[in-house]
Write a protein that holds these residues in place. Structure first.
Motif, mmCIF file in Angstrom:
data_model
loop_
_atom_site.group_PDB
_atom_site.id
_atom_site.type_symbol
_atom_site.label_atom_id
_atom_site.label_comp_id
_atom_site.label_asym_id
_atom_site.label_seq_id
_atom_site.Cartn_x
_atom_site.Cartn_y
_atom_site.Cartn_z
ATOM 1 N N THR A 1 0.813 -1.208 0.000
ATOM 2 C CA THR A 1 0.000 0.000 0.000
ATOM 3 C C THR A 1 0.852 1.267 0.000
ATOM 4 N N VAL A 2 2.153 1.143 -0.283
ATOM 5 C CA VAL A 2 3.050 2.278 -0.056
ATOM 6 C C VAL A 2 2.729 3.505 -0.898
ATOM 7 N N GLY A 3 2.266 3.314 -2.124
ATOM 8 C CA GLY A 3 2.034 4.499 -2.950
ATOM 9 C C GLY A 3 0.635 5.082 -2.785
ATOM 10 N N LEU A 4 -0.212 4.427 -2.006
ATOM 11 C CA LEU A 4 -1.619 4.830 -1.932
ATOM 12 C C LEU A 4 -1.819 5.924 -0.908
ATOM 13 N N LYS A 5 -2.671 6.873 -1.279
ATOM 14 C CA LYS A 5 -3.091 7.867 -0.295
ATOM 15 C C LYS A 5 -4.126 7.216 0.614
ATOM 16 N N ARG A 6 -4.061 7.472 1.907
ATOM 17 C CA ARG A 6 -5.004 6.900 2.868
ATOM 18 C C ARG A 6 -5.082 5.383 2.726
ATOM 19 N N GLY A 7 -3.930 4.745 2.661
ATOM 20 C CA GLY A 7 -3.903 3.297 2.475
ATOM 21 C C GLY A 7 -4.055 2.528 3.775
ATOM 22 N N GLY A 8 -4.223 3.243 4.892
ATOM 23 C CA GLY A 8 -4.216 2.605 6.204
ATOM 24 C C GLY A 8 -5.285 1.542 6.386
ATOM 25 N N LEU A 9 -6.511 1.841 5.924
ATOM 26 C CA LEU A 9 -7.606 0.898 6.116
ATOM 27 C C LEU A 9 -7.379 -0.348 5.272
ATOM 28 N N LEU A 10 -6.956 -0.123 4.025
ATOM 29 C CA LEU A 10 -6.672 -1.250 3.140
ATOM 30 C C LEU A 10 -5.561 -2.108 3.731
ATOM 31 N N LEU A 11 -4.581 -1.439 4.296
ATOM 32 C CA LEU A 11 -3.465 -2.139 4.934
ATOM 33 C C LEU A 11 -3.974 -3.079 6.022
ATOM 34 N N SER A 12 -4.899 -2.586 6.872
ATOM 35 C CA SER A 12 -5.448 -3.425 7.940
ATOM 36 C C SER A 12 -6.158 -4.632 7.356
ATOM 37 N N LEU A 13 -6.939 -4.405 6.299
ATOM 38 C CA LEU A 13 -7.690 -5.506 5.696
ATOM 39 C C LEU A 13 -6.749 -6.548 5.100
ATOM 40 N N LEU A 14 -5.622 -6.093 4.555
ATOM 41 C CA LEU A 14 -4.672 -7.020 3.948
ATOM 42 C C LEU A 14 -3.915 -7.809 4.999
ATOM 43 N N VAL A 15 -3.566 -7.142 6.084
ATOM 44 C CA VAL A 15 -2.642 -7.748 7.037
ATOM 45 C C VAL A 15 -3.351 -8.615 8.074
ATOM 46 N N LEU A 16 -4.532 -8.181 8.520
ATOM 47 C CA LEU A 16 -5.188 -8.913 9.615
ATOM 48 C C LEU A 16 -5.394 -10.404 9.324
ATOM 49 N N PRO A 17 -5.855 -10.786 8.128
ATOM 50 C CA PRO A 17 -5.986 -12.227 7.869
ATOM 51 C C PRO A 17 -4.655 -12.970 7.981
ATOM 52 N N LEU A 18 -3.564 -12.285 7.635
ATOM 53 C CA LEU A 18 -2.251 -12.931 7.711
ATOM 54 C C LEU A 18 -1.834 -13.156 9.165
ATOM 55 N N TYR A 19 -2.442 -12.399 10.074
ATOM 56 C CA TYR A 19 -2.094 -12.525 11.492
ATOM 57 C C TYR A 19 -2.799 -13.704 12.173
ATOM 58 N N VAL A 20 -3.774 -14.308 11.474
ATOM 59 C CA VAL A 20 -4.608 -15.335 12.115
ATOM 60 C C VAL A 20 -3.787 -16.492 12.722
ATOM 61 N N PRO A 21 -2.870 -17.124 11.965
ATOM 62 C CA PRO A 21 -2.141 -18.249 12.567
ATOM 63 C C PRO A 21 -1.359 -17.854 13.819
ATOM 64 N N THR A 22 -0.704 -16.693 13.774
ATOM 65 C CA THR A 22 0.059 -16.252 14.939
ATOM 66 C C THR A 22 -0.868 -16.041 16.134
ATOM 67 N N LEU A 23 -2.031 -15.450 15.881
ATOM 68 C CA LEU A 23 -2.990 -15.199 16.957
ATOM 69 C C LEU A 23 -3.477 -16.512 17.560
ATOM 70 N N ILE A 24 -3.833 -17.469 16.696
ATOM 71 C CA ILE A 24 -4.363 -18.753 17.178
ATOM 72 C C ILE A 24 -3.351 -19.444 18.086
ATOM 73 N N PHE A 25 -2.131 -19.586 17.582
ATOM 74 C CA PHE A 25 -1.154 -20.366 18.362
ATOM 75 C C PHE A 25 -0.608 -19.564 19.539
ATOM 76 N N GLY A 26 -0.537 -18.258 19.396
ATOM 77 C CA GLY A 26 -0.079 -17.426 20.513
ATOM 78 C C GLY A 26 -1.044 -17.492 21.683
ATOM 79 N N ALA A 27 -2.331 -17.283 21.401
ATOM 80 C CA ALA A 27 -3.335 -17.304 22.461
ATOM 81 C C ALA A 27 -3.477 -18.712 23.033
ATOM 82 N N GLU A 28 -3.369 -19.710 22.149
ATOM 83 C CA GLU A 28 -3.492 -21.106 22.593
ATOM 84 C C GLU A 28 -2.358 -21.473 23.560
ATOM 85 N N LEU A 29 -1.155 -20.965 23.245
ATOM 86 C CA LEU A 29 -0.006 -21.251 24.100
ATOM 87 C C LEU A 29 -0.244 -20.701 25.509
ATOM 88 N N VAL A 30 -0.773 -19.471 25.578
ATOM 89 C CA VAL A 30 -1.025 -18.867 26.897
ATOM 90 C C VAL A 30 -2.121 -19.632 27.631
#
Lengths: 218, 214
Positions: free
Chosen positions: A149-178
């Motif tokens: 999203t580097v060249g986009l104006k106001r790309g912040g929201l799109l960035l969240s939509l792109l990145v959050l699904p990629l965070y799912v595995p880390t979230l699952i195993f991180g929370a599960e570990l705790v």
């Protein structure tokens, strides 16, 4: 490369750098939860691991768009692309700088915030281990979204939509570990998965991010 | 010694060819000034030479890591001081010419000021001082004299002349006469890309739709 790291850290700490923003956000999320779900200790203790991980993840997301956008705006990214260090190294260093200014403070402050959520005592150690292992993956994956999203104006929201699904595995195993740590169950599997995800992410994602930046600079 | 050779180069912006058949060579100790109306493709040509975008056709040969690129944006960090900005770029390029660069661009007095508090012309001078710390032979400059006053333009011309005398070369797009009498001129108007119907390059969208987005 050390110069790039020290410059990024210096920029983050100086006025307007946004250092501590993620930490403050994390604190607010954690303090808001008891207002929402009620102050019963047993309810909070059960959801504490998930809330802490979710809070850390959102706090990390908050500062992602700064990773490349500021350098893009003032032309530094063009100049870094023509500099003798490869773009993959630039991405890796920037992810490291982001982790030091966002992830590391979260790791250090998490036990304090866990008190607010009645996290069971045996889970503290596992909370620290899981955040220490997992947050680097959040920063590195974040560079990929930021690069896209580097060249986009106001790309912040799109960035969240792109990145959050990629965070799912880390979230699952991180929370599960705790959670498993809190209940005294075996922790090897989520621990290995979390570490594996981070290792693979750190090894592979910088190449994808660098490619995305090169395309966006054209 | 020839530092930069460009053969039959076609450059594109947004998937459409803007300049085609550009050929020239630049030897050490020489400067070349690119001329042409707004929108002819000067910036696109310079970005292509700097390696920021691939050419559509043609060849560019130069020594590896030979080009120091200076664009419209100077790549300065507002919260870092003049000296810190230069030291950063010197460290990235593994050179140590910060003191010389400060002296040559007359920035000594501003050394410890934050870049945010500089005037537009002073920022530009700092941006050009960055060229001096890269230690690279070929300077590729896009409108280097924007917002410089007459004295600073003369200072810059002097820096370019010194760079040429040290065996470097400079390629610049500018509309201002720098007083570099030795610089050659290249008018880009004859290289304006023809439309595909007239035998020019077909746009990226015409034959490789998917590739146009990569």
């Amino acid at each position: 490369m050390r110069a790039l790291l020290s410059r990024d850290l210096r920029l983050a700490i100086r006025a307007g750098g946004g250092f501590g923003l993620g930490l403050a956000f994390f604190l607010i999320v954690v303090t808001l939860v008891p207002f929402g779900v009620g102050p019963q200790g047993e309810v909070l203790a059960r959801i504490a691991s998930g809330i802490l991980w979710l809070g850390a993840l959102l706090a990390c997301l908050l500062s992602l768009d700064r990773i490349f956008a500021l350098d893009f705006e003032d032309g530094s990214l063009d100049l870094l692309a023509t500099a003798p260090i490869p773009m993959e190294a630039v991405v890796t260093i920037k992810a490291l700088a982001h982790w030091i200014t966002t992830g590391l403070p979260l790791v250090l402050a998490a036990p304090l915030f866990a008190v607010l959520l009645h996290l069971p005592a045996p889970a503290y150690l596992w909370l620290e281990i899981s955040l220490l292992l997992g947050t680097p993956a959040l920063s590195v994956l974040g560079t990929f979204g930021a690069a896209l999203t580097v060249g986009l104006k106001r790309g912040g929201l799109l960035l969240s939509l792109l990145v959050l699904p990629l965070y799912v595995p880390t979230l699952i195993f991180g929370a599960e570990l705790v959670r498993r740590g809190a209940e005294g169950l075996a922790t090897q599997v989520p621990l290995a998965m979390l570490a594996g995800i981070t290792a693979a992410t750190v090894a592979l994602v910088p190449f994808a991010s660098a490619a995305a930046i090169r395309v966006n600079l054209r | 010694m020839t530092l930069l050779t460009v053969e039959n180069l076609t450059v594109s912006r947004g998937g459409l060819a803007v300049l085609e058949g550009v050929s020239f060579s630049l030897a050490s100790g020489h400067a070349l000034v690119l001329r042409g109306p707004n929108g002819i493709g000067k910036t696109t040509l310079l970005r292509t030479l700097a390696g920021l975008q691939p050419p559509l056709a043609g060849r560019v040969s130069m020594p590896p890591e030979g080009i120091a690129y200076a664009a419209h944006a100077d790549g300065l960090k507002a919260t870092l001081s003049v000296c810190e900005n230069l030291q950063f770029w010197a460290a990235i390029h593994a050179t140590d010419g910060v003191e010389t660069a400060l002296a040559r661009m007359n920035l000594r007095a501003l050394e410890h000021r934050a870049a945010a508090s500089l005037s537009a012309g002073q920022k530009r001078r700092l941006g050009l001082a960055r060229l001096l710390v890269t230690g690279r032979p070929v300077w590729v400059l896009d409108e280097p004299t924007v917002s410089l006053d007459a004295a600073s333009v003369a200072l810059f011309a002097e820096a370019v002349r010194a760079h040429l005398a040290e065996g470097g070369a400079a390629l610049m797009a500018t509309h201002i006469d720098l007083g570099l009498t030795e610089a050659a001129m290249l008018d880009l108007a004859p290289f304006k890309a023809r439309p595909p119907e007239a035998g020019g390059h077909r746009g990226a969208f015409d034959h490789d739709f998917d590739g146009a987005f990569l």
